[in-house]
Write a protein that holds these residues in place. Structure first.
Motif, PDB file in Angstrom:
ATOM      1  N   TRP A  52      -7.810  -0.828  -5.849  1.00 40.71           N
ATOM      2  CA  TRP A  52      -8.301  -1.174  -4.637  1.00 40.71           C
ATOM      3  C   TRP A  52      -7.411  -1.507  -3.664  1.00 40.71           C
ATOM      4  O   TRP A  52      -7.182  -0.925  -2.544  1.00 40.71           O
ATOM      5  CB  TRP A  52      -9.489  -2.230  -4.588  1.00 40.71           C
ATOM      6  N   THR A  54      -4.106  -1.214  -3.932  1.00 40.09           N
ATOM      7  CA  THR A  54      -2.885  -0.046  -3.819  1.00 40.09           C
ATOM      8  C   THR A  54      -3.509   0.915  -2.745  1.00 40.09           C
ATOM      9  O   THR A  54      -2.678   1.395  -1.851  1.00 40.09           O
ATOM     10  CB  THR A  54      -2.761   0.465  -5.259  1.00 40.09           C
ATOM     11  N   ARG A  55      -4.837   1.326  -2.864  1.00 36.41           N
ATOM     12  CA  ARG A  55      -5.493   2.141  -1.900  1.00 36.41           C
ATOM     13  C   ARG A  55      -5.353   1.773  -0.478  1.00 36.41           C
ATOM     14  O   ARG A  55      -4.921   2.415   0.365  1.00 36.41           O
ATOM     15  CB  ARG A  55      -6.901   2.589  -2.514  1.00 36.41           C
ATOM     16  N   ASP A  56      -5.798   0.442  -0.438  1.00 33.32           N
ATOM     17  CA  ASP A  56      -5.544  -0.053   0.933  1.00 33.32           C
ATOM     18  C   ASP A  56      -4.247  -0.098   1.485  1.00 33.32           C
ATOM     19  O   ASP A  56      -4.168   0.092   2.706  1.00 33.32           O
ATOM     20  CB  ASP A  56      -6.239  -1.464   0.977  1.00 33.32           C
ATOM     21  N   ARG A  57      -3.369  -0.290   0.806  1.00 33.88           N
ATOM     22  CA  ARG A  57      -1.851  -0.223   1.106  1.00 33.88           C
ATOM     23  C   ARG A  57      -1.494   1.107   1.632  1.00 33.88           C
ATOM     24  O   ARG A  57      -1.146   1.300   2.618  1.00 33.88           O
ATOM     25  CB  ARG A  57      -0.919  -0.870   0.097  1.00 33.88           C
ATOM     26  N   ILE A  58      -2.032   2.359   0.829  1.00 30.96           N
ATOM     27  CA  ILE A  58      -1.510   3.388   0.961  1.00 30.96           C
ATOM     28  C   ILE A  58      -2.161   3.978   2.286  1.00 30.96           C
ATOM     29  O   ILE A  58      -1.655   4.647   3.317  1.00 30.96           O
ATOM     30  CB  ILE A  58      -2.076   4.570   0.004  1.00 30.96           C
ATOM     31  N   GLU A  59      -3.183   3.749   2.567  1.00 29.52           N
ATOM     32  CA  GLU A  59      -4.227   3.742   3.733  1.00 29.52           C
ATOM     33  C   GLU A  59      -3.759   3.051   5.106  1.00 29.52           C
ATOM     34  O   GLU A  59      -4.412   3.225   6.122  1.00 29.52           O
ATOM     35  CB  GLU A  59      -6.082   3.836   3.447  1.00 29.52           C
ATOM     36  N   GLY A  60      -3.000   2.119   4.625  1.00 30.64           N
ATOM     37  CA  GLY A  60      -2.663   0.973   5.822  1.00 30.64           C
ATOM     38  C   GLY A  60      -3.780   0.366   6.253  1.00 30.64           C
ATOM     39  O   GLY A  60      -3.685  -0.269   7.453  1.00 30.64           O
ATOM     40  N   ARG A  61      -4.676  -0.096   5.429  1.00 31.72           N
ATOM     41  CA  ARG A  61      -5.579  -1.098   5.619  1.00 31.72           C
ATOM     42  C   ARG A  61      -5.351  -2.351   5.064  1.00 31.72           C
ATOM     43  O   ARG A  61      -6.536  -3.260   5.086  1.00 31.72           O
ATOM     44  CB  ARG A  61      -7.062  -0.595   5.368  1.00 31.72           C
TER      45      ARG A  61
END
Length: 107
Positions: A52, A54-61
């Motif tokens: 979760w 990691t995904r938020d980092r990738i998506e800039g969130r």
């Protein structure tokens, strides 16, 4: 199936003591070699490597800070890691002891 000759983790990275202090705002770790460290809960939350986060980092969130976050749960996991829950409701992080030792050394 043949098991490895040694454990797939560094047994020296497993602390002899892990204690929450300041109402869960700090995690104090002590290792058998006498090394000690205090990791703030905010640092742990910011360095969570779960899918979760990691995904938020990738998506800039992913937030830049987690003010006033505290650790609410420490559950040992298989002798190689600890599952950490946080006061913001996040409870998906599995932190290998070697990762926590490396975090403490980098601080």
């Amino acid at each position: 199936m043949q098991l490895p000759d040694s454990p797939p983790f560094d047994p020296d990275a497993v602390p002899t003591d892990a204690v929450l202090s300041r109402g869960g705002r700090d995690l104090r770790l002590v290792w058998g070699n006498g090394e000690e460290a205090v990791l703030p809960a905010e640092t742990l939350r910011l360095r969570c490597r779960c899918a979760w986060c990691t995904r938020d980092r990738i998506e800039g969130r992913f937030p830049a800070a987690f003010d006033a976050v505290a650790v609410t749960k420490l559950d040992p996991l298989g002798g190689y890691a600890v599952h950490i829950g946080f006061s913001d409701g996040h409870a998906r992080g599995i932190f290998p002891w070697i990762y926590l030792r490396d975090l403490s050394r980098a601080a």
